[in-house]
Design a protein around this motif. Structure first.
Motif, PDB file in Angstrom:
ATOM      1  N   PRO A  14      -2.782  -0.205  -4.266  1.00 50.03           N
ATOM      2  CA  PRO A  14      -3.584   0.718  -3.454  1.00 50.03           C
ATOM      3  C   PRO A  14      -2.759   1.941  -3.065  1.00 50.03           C
ATOM      4  N   LEU A  28      -7.926   0.159   1.335  1.00 49.72           N
ATOM      5  CA  LEU A  28      -6.529   0.120   0.861  1.00 49.72           C
ATOM      6  C   LEU A  28      -5.923  -1.257   0.996  1.00 49.72           C
ATOM      7  N   LEU A  29      -6.302  -1.969   2.047  1.00 51.59           N
ATOM      8  CA  LEU A  29      -5.649  -3.253   2.308  1.00 51.59           C
ATOM      9  C   LEU A  29      -6.216  -4.388   1.451  1.00 51.59           C
ATOM     10  N   VAL A  57       0.876  -1.171   0.000  1.00 49.07           N
ATOM     11  CA  VAL A  57       0.000   0.000   0.000  1.00 49.07           C
ATOM     12  C   VAL A  57       0.910   1.217   0.000  1.00 49.07           C
ATOM     13  N   ALA A 113      -9.418   4.377   5.892  1.00 53.00           N
ATOM     14  CA  ALA A 113      -9.280   4.098   4.457  1.00 53.00           C
ATOM     15  C   ALA A 113      -8.718   2.699   4.234  1.00 53.00           C
ATOM     16  N   ALA A 114      -7.910   2.239   5.183  1.00 58.17           N
ATOM     17  CA  ALA A 114      -7.311   0.908   5.062  1.00 58.17           C
ATOM     18  C   ALA A 114      -8.362  -0.185   5.228  1.00 58.17           C
ATOM     19  N   GLY A 115      -9.495   0.156   5.841  1.00 51.04           N
ATOM     20  CA  GLY A 115     -10.551  -0.842   6.014  1.00 51.04           C
ATOM     21  C   GLY A 115     -10.870  -1.151   7.460  1.00 51.04           C
TER      22      GLY A 115
END
Lengths: 306, 408
Positions: free
Chosen positions: A65, B199-200, A42, B70-72
């Motif tokens: 990402p 994101l992840l 990421v 945002a990463a979840g």
């Protein structure tokens, strides 16, 4: 360590078609770094040239990402991403190994983003932070940053009747990051892909915060013909303006020692931002630069016990 | 269900323990500190699975929360005053990125002069930042609102960050009776967080936060306004669901003795409780007074405010902050705006600025305000500018010295 053939066959994470200038070396640095990352990852970006040119909606050059939030906080944002990764992994929601990588220019790293970076390093997040250092705020029109060299001409340090450009020597951020006592700190240059690839691979094999500072010349800001960038980056290393070295768990290692250290004038004379130094009355400024480069190089040799 | 004695800060910490967020990032600021002391105790005792990030500033606290969201991950933070001010830049970004973050804001005055006590200056400055804002009257509401906020924020047709506020010290440090739901009930109410984009999710890469120029930015902002409209429509459904599990019924506004009230006083937060007491007192004396508490301040409950003011003859609006250079305080501006263009356009509205820097507002003060509003009702003389309640040097400050004289 991957060889050139392997690197060239890897799936590209940062694609062509972005809107960087012809001869942009920060873009080359990104490509080299991302090719060296042989893991799912990421990517986070501080505001800056590379953020702007790579993600103009509805397009993106990122095949991995990517997140951009603001100028000064990429280290904090990626601290959050890394913590989310740990939390979700612990809960069994993610099983693969994912690398977290933050990118910032020198403005977003040395200056406005420095507090967040220092915080990320102190807290020990497992993040690789890459600074693509083009030695000024190029995105906003070439204003001086704390990475800008002494006597360089920028939009906010213009040369005038009574001024000679920037009055201060650059902050030595690589040393400051080493002083955080994090497991891996390195300085690299965009002209030496092999050294850069080795450093990124090594950094990613280490758990904890890592910092790599990459010198990436800017054709517009440094004022040189686009094709000269790699030569100028190389000269920064040959003159010891930008030594290639690593600090691994506190141990210094100089990766490249020029057989014959070139005078700094060799590096200066190719760049328009230093052209005023070549007036006879400014010779003393070149002497000062040489003196400071020598002082920093000697100090580095001592630290490395070399 | 358990009954506990909790301060406002402890009540929110308790809600956070039950929410069990994946990530919490925080930086200390009075009066939010106690909340994080309590929550980090839960972390230390292994009562939550949270990854706690103890950052180096509030700017980084919200930035890390944005990254985690945002990463979840389900991500939360809390702050007050200068901390919220330092987050300003990222408030707008969290909303623009449509991240369902829940943040407790323990209301405190803004510097200068520096002051650690409760007023609404901090949250009011952020009222148009794209966050949903829910004000809590007491510890119970702070607890309930925090849990409800998770569902509001994460609703797929809303996806906006939510601020849950309570008055610094007045609520945050006052121990009250709080009914706490069972852990399992909260867990099933909030459900699993599984966002569409994260994101992840490396197999489905997404670019968050691209550069958005003249050709698309406006559409994204328009969509964000639509999300706030959706929130206005949908919060009632989530409140209704919460009623089913808790027996506590919440709405955007809380009317009190309003049906036949000729004089209505509008407020937010802890002062609403004091006003209700005074309404009871004045009703015993035969005065037709009522109160309207605004709980959901953003999105502004325009229809509810109109509905509950439709029988009023005069309205007072309490503002615990100053909108410098404006014609009145922020809550009053909103109230006046919704009355415009209706048959209530000429309804007299008087603005009362009070309680700055934690200055106490007593039942006596509120009584005086009601008396003054009665006078306005009779004389029809409406002050154009805000009235300052309980402040030194205000020559004819409400009710004192010169009685009920109205200064235009």
């Amino acid at each position: 360590m991957a060889n050139l053939k392997e690197l060239s066959q890897r799936e590209v994470k940062f694609t062509a078609g972005h809107r960087a200038c012809a001869g942009c070396l920060p873009a080359v640095a990104l490509r080299q770094v991302t090719l060296s990352v042989n893991y799912p990852c990421v990517v986070g970006f501080a505001t800056g040239c590379m953020e702007v040119v790579s993600t103009i909606f509805p397009y993106t050059a990122w095949k991995v990402p990517y997140i951009h939030v603001a100028f000064e906080n990429v280290a904090a944002v990626m601290s959050g991403v890394e913590s989310a990764y740990k939390a979700l992994k612990k809960k069994g929601k993610i099983d693969e190994e994912i690398k977290i990588i933050a990118f910032g220019g020198d403005g977003g790293t040395y200056d406005i983003g420095f507090q967040a970076l220092s915080g990320m390093a102190e807290r020990g997040h497992d993040v690789l932070y890459i600074c693509y250092n083009n030695e000024a705020y190029m995105n906003t029109g070439i204003q001086r940053s704390s990475a800008t060299p002494f006597a360089a001409q920028t939009s906010t340090t213009p040369v005038g009747a009574v001024e000679f450009g920037k009055k201060q020597f650059p902050k030595d951020l690589t040393q400051i990051m080493a002083a955080h006592g994090i497991p891996y700190v390195a300085q690299a240059s965009v002209h030496n892909w092999k050294d850069l690839n080795m450093k990124v691979e090594k950094a990613l094999s280490i758990k904890g915060p890592k910092f790599i500072n990459i010198l990436a010349p800017c054709t517009l800001g440094w004022r040189y013909p686009a094709e000269k960038g790699i030569e100028i980056a190389k000269l920064a290393v040959e003159t010891c303006v930008w030594p290639l070295y690593e600090v691994e768990n506190g141990k210094y290692k100089i990766n490249y020692k020029p057989r014959e250290k070139k005078p700094v004038v060799e590096w200066l004379k190719l760049q328009g931002r230093f052209s005023h130094l070549f007036k006879p009355e400014n010779q003393h400024l070149i002497d000062e630069i040489q003196k400071e480069v020598d002082r920093r190089w000697t100090r580095l040799l001592e630290l490395a016990g070399a | 269900m358990k009954v506990k004695a909790l301060t406002g800060n402890e009540a929110v910490a308790e809600a956070m323990r039950q929410i069990n967020p994946d990530v919490v990032a925080a930086y200390p600021i009075t009066p939010q500190t106690e909340l994080m002391h309590k929550f980090t105790e839960f972390v230390a005792d292994g009562l939550v699975d949270t990854e706690m990030i103890l950052v180096e500033s509030e700017h980084s606290a919200l930035s890390a929360t944005v990254g985690a969201s945002a990463a979840g991950a389900r991500a939360m933070t809390a702050t007050s005053s200068q901390g919220l001010a330092l987050m300003w830049e990222i408030l707008y970004i969290a909303a623009g990125l449509r991240l369902p973050i829940v943040m407790a804001v323990i209301n405190r005055a803004l510097s200068a002069p520096i002051n650690i006590h409760g007023d609404h200056s901090d949250t009011m400055g952020a009222r148009d930042s794209g966050w949903i804002q829910i004000f809590s009257e007491n510890s119970q509401e702070a607890y309930d609102n925090t849990i409800i906020a998770v569902r509001i924020a994460e609703h797929p047709e809303i996806l906006l960050p939510v601020m849950v506020t309570m008055d610094g010290f007045i609520i945050s440090h006052t121990m009250e009776r709080v009914e706490v739901l069972d852990d399992e009930v909260v867990k099933s109410f909030i459900g699993e967080y599984n966002p569409k984009y994260k994101l992840l999710d490396v197999k489905n890469p997404v670019t968050f936060g691209p550069l958005d120029l003249q050709d698309y930015y406006f559409e994204h902002k328009r969509a964000q306004a639509e999300a706030m409209e959706n929130a206005y429509k949908l919060i009632r459904e989530i409140d209704e669901e919460y009623y089913k599990i808790s027996g506590r019924k919440y709405a955007y506004v809380e009317p009190y003795e309003i049906d036949d009230a000729e004089t209505v006083l509008i407020s937010l937060g802890s002062t609403a409780g004091t006003i209700k007491d005074v309404v009871d007192e004045l009703r015993l004396r035969g005065m037709k007074v009522g109160a309207l508490k605004i709980r959901v301040y953003r999105p502004f409950p325009r229809d509810e405010v109109k509905e509950y003011l439709s029988n009023a003859s005069v309205v007072g609006v309490m503002d615990r902050s100053i909108a410098f250079g404006s014609v009145c305080g922020p809550v009053c501006l909103d109230v006046k705006a919704v009355l415009q263009g209706t048959k209530m356009a000429n309804l007299p509205v008087v603005n009362y600025i009070y309680g700055l820097g934690g200055r106490d507002i007593s039942p006596k003060d509120i009584e005086k305000i009601f008396f003054e509003l009665e006078k306005v009702k009779i004389t029809g003389e409406v002050p154009n500018l805000p009235r300052y309640v309980g402040v030194r040097g205000e020559e004819d400050y409400v009710g004192e010295k010169k009685g009920f004289k109205i200064k235009n």
